[in-house]
Design an enzyme around this catalytic site. Structure first.
Site, PDB file in Angstrom:
ATOM      1  N   CYS A  79       4.709  18.344   3.006  1.00  4.89           N
ATOM      2  CA  CYS A  79       5.555  18.653   4.170  1.00  4.89           C
ATOM      3  C   CYS A  79       6.720  17.669   4.267  1.00  4.89           C
ATOM      4  CB  CYS A  79       4.700  18.597   5.430  1.00  4.89           C
ATOM      5  SG  CYS A  79       5.619  18.475   6.969  1.00  4.89           S
ATOM      6  N   CYS A  82       6.620  15.449   7.277  1.00  2.00           N
ATOM      7  CA  CYS A  82       5.577  14.425   7.141  1.00  2.00           C
ATOM      8  C   CYS A  82       6.059  13.275   6.263  1.00  2.00           C
ATOM      9  CB  CYS A  82       4.316  15.034   6.541  1.00  2.00           C
ATOM     10  SG  CYS A  82       3.620  16.403   7.486  1.00  2.00           S
ATOM     11  N   VAL A 490       3.012  -8.621   3.341  1.00  5.30           N
ATOM     12  CA  VAL A 490       1.671  -9.047   2.931  1.00  5.30           C
ATOM     13  C   VAL A 490       1.076  -9.970   3.998  1.00  5.30           C
ATOM     14  CG1 VAL A 490       0.363 -10.371   1.229  1.00  5.30           C
ATOM     15  CG2 VAL A 490       2.122  -8.756   0.481  1.00  5.30           C
ATOM     16  N   ASN A 491       1.883 -10.878   4.536  1.00  3.82           N
ATOM     17  CA  ASN A 491       1.397 -11.757   5.604  1.00  3.82           C
ATOM     18  C   ASN A 491       0.924 -10.952   6.802  1.00  3.82           C
ATOM     19  OD1 ASN A 491       1.825 -14.096   4.193  1.00  3.82           O
ATOM     20  ND2 ASN A 491       3.682 -14.696   5.288  1.00  3.82           N
ATOM     21  N   LYS A 506      -0.886 -16.778   8.776  1.00  5.16           N
ATOM     22  CA  LYS A 506       0.045 -15.907   8.059  1.00  5.16           C
ATOM     23  C   LYS A 506       1.007 -15.284   9.067  1.00  5.16           C
ATOM     24  CE  LYS A 506      -2.900 -15.047   4.091  1.00  5.16           C
ATOM     25  NZ  LYS A 506      -2.048 -15.894   3.216  1.00  5.16           N
TER      26      LYS A 506
END
Length: 571
Positions: A79, A82, A490-491, A506
């Site tokens: 979609c 989406c 990522v932190n 973090k």
């Protein structure tokens, strides 16, 4: 008056402690999805996105009788709407990551054959559809429609707050009070709550900052947050409040002090409150002092300057990478050999190392470049690393001497920290050296992590990030900023994880204290990174001139150690 989420004012009210084991239901499924990726990974979301991936096996456990409120997106991966909405949903998940376990986001790909019965059972006829499942939803619940016709994360976040604030009984046990407080409650607050700080956020009626900061501090102990409306005249007059929003700290001793922040906005309040002395994340041990750190790590703690980079960390990273991580591969060939070639090549070009180390890297690079076959044994690499040929002024220090990357426990920070710093330094050096390929360092990093990095899940997460956006890097500046933004992502994902060192939370870096100019707000009050300020900060922080030689062995000592090692081996 708005209803509150939970009747008590503590983080986990005593009357629901018997249900505490249920509070982690959603978090457990999230952790399992990290360990055991399912077919859902083939859709628009992965476990890296902090969205619970729904499957026929876990859908009831996540949506039914959960102690958290759940917003579930039912989508189809084919979609177009989406696909366009997925980055928004991912951003929303990162934005409210601290709100767990009161509320969480989930998603299921209805285009997958195995998921179609689930989507049909929940009455899904159009994509994307988001449904709200209140805490302790019944088995027959099909969720409530949630309006998500906007791509504005701020608007979606505020709609989530509205849903929480008007949550029907029973409340999510972990959800703190969200309704405005009063002078009466504050007067008796410390009699009923065992906290060190009460943060009062004064704001206008239509402001969401107080409720958002309350949820941002959900996972932190010894601090509570309450919103005070500008119409609460007694408190406003008592403290002489003239700015809305503004934040004041109230102590058990009856003292009120204004919280000093660069900008009166949600992100700055949340960061400052989470970093108050004595405030710790729930379930995490408090930071420990230097003398205890020495005992925990069984080595003396090395005082260091957080605004500097240490060559000891960079050389320790090279040692671990080349002598430990590579050593797990008896023979290196094919794609892995190509990865190693690129890795050593960028080190030779851009690593600002000491002469003896650079000579060693050049020797290794020459050996790889002259490799005639399609494979090389680690034994041959080890001979170069040990300088078996006894080339003059050539050596790589053995062992590790972590400084800026040292952790409060032997298993925390260290090599992963060092690898991040190494590649930050390399991207900055590549920009300063006038290279020709902006992706050169990042591509080498991507290939090395894929082929050699010991943490498989970490490698998969990094590959996902690289696959999503690395193609958009077309300048050396964008390469520096790409690595910085992904490091922060990522932190965000790992904040509060077992791998987080309580002494080094973090955070989204650089912090407002480290680089005030790097932070600003949009017209609507949302936090905005000032990348035009972030870039020069990164260029300065990771420059060769900002690398300190503290705690290093001298080059003469390194060479002497190498000679002694070879002399011993010949005996």
């Amino acid at each position: 008056m708005a209803r509150r989420c939970g009747g008590a004012t503590t983080r986990f009210p005593e009357e629901i402690q018997k249900n505490a084991r249920k509070i982690a239901t959603t978090a457990v499924w999230f952790c399992l999805s990290l360990l055991f990726p399912s077919a859902a990974e083939a859709g628009l979301y992965t476990a890296s996105d902090q969205v619970v991936l729904l499957t026929p096996e876990n859908v009831e456990s996540v949506l039914i009788n959960s102690t958290a409120a759940i917003f579930a997106e039912f989508y189809a991966s084919w979609c177009g709407h989406c696909i366009a909405f997925s980055p928004v949903y991912k951003s929303l998940a990162r934005d409210i990551t601290e709100w767990k376990p009161a509320v969480d986001l989930a998603a299921i790909d209805c285009a997958e054959d195995e998921n179609r019965k689930v989507c049909t059972a929940f009455g899904i006829r159009a994509y994307p559809t988001i449904k709200f499942f209140h805490a302790y939803s019944k088995p027959e619940s099909r969720g409530q429609a949630f309006k998500a016709t906007t791509h504005d994360v701020r608007v979606l976040r505020q709609r989530i707050v509205d849903k929480l604030e008007n949550h029907e009984e029973p409340w999510p046990p972990a959800c703190p009070p969200l309704e405005p407080t009063s002078q009466t409650e504050i007067d008796s607050f410390f009699e009923n709550n065992n906290v060190q700080y009460l943060a009062l956020i004064f704001e206008d009626t239509k402001s969401y900052i107080g409720r958002e900061v309350t949820l941002d501090l959900l996972q932190f102990e010894t601090v509570a947050v309450r919103r005070v409306l500008s119409t609460e005249s007694a408190l406003v007059t008592k403290l002489g409040v003239t700015e809305f929003p503004s934040c004041y700290l109230y102590s058990p001793q009856g003292n009120f002090t204004r919280l000093e922040v660069n900008i009166e906005a949600r992100t700055f309040y949340s960061y400052a409150l989470q970093r108050l002395p004595g405030v710790t994340r729930s379930g995490k041990p408090p930071p420990v002092t230097a003398d205890v750190l020495a005992n925990n790590t069984q080595e003396p703690w090395k005082p260091f300057n957080q605004y500097k980079v240490y060559m000891a960390d960079l050389e320790s990273t090279l040692h671990f990478s080349l002598r430990v991580e590579l050593a797990a591969h008896t023979v290196i060939k094919g794609e892995a050999l190509s990865s190693l070639n690129d890795y050593i090549s960028v080190l030779v070009k851009y690593f600002p190392g000491r002469p003896v180390v650079m000579n060693l890297l050049k020797s290794l690079n020459a050996r790889l470049q002259n490799q005639t076959g399609d494979e090389i044994s680690y034994e041959a690499i080890g001979e170069i690393l040990d300088n078996s040929a006894q080339s003059a002024d050539t050596a790589l220090p053995e062992g590790v001497r972590w400084v800026g990357c040292q952790g409060s426990q032997p298993h925390l920070r260290r090599y992963p920290c060092g690898m991040w710093i190494l590649f930050h330094v390399l991207t900055v050096q590549a920009k300063n050296s006038g290279g020709t390929d902006p992706k050169e360092v990042l591509s080498a990093m991507r290939k090395y992590v894929h082929s050699f990095f010991g943490c498989t899940l970490c490698a998969e997460h990094f590959e996902t990030m690289a696959g999503e956006s690395l193609s958009g890097v077309n300048t050396f500046s964008s390469a520096v900023l790409w690595l910085w933004s992904r490091h922060n992502r990522v932190n965000n994902r790992l904040a509060g994880a077992l791998s987080e060192d309580p002494n080094f939370p973090k955070i989204q870096w650089p912090s407002p204290e480290t680089c005030p100019a790097c932070h600003s707000v949009k017209d609507n009050g949302e936090h905005r990174w000032s990348q035009e300020k972030v870039l020069p900060f990164l260029m300065s922080h990771f420059s060769s001139s900002n690398i300190l030689p503290d705690y290093l062995e001298s080059e003469s000592q390194i060479l002497e150690n190498q000679r002694d090692k070879h002399a011993t081996s010949w005996r």
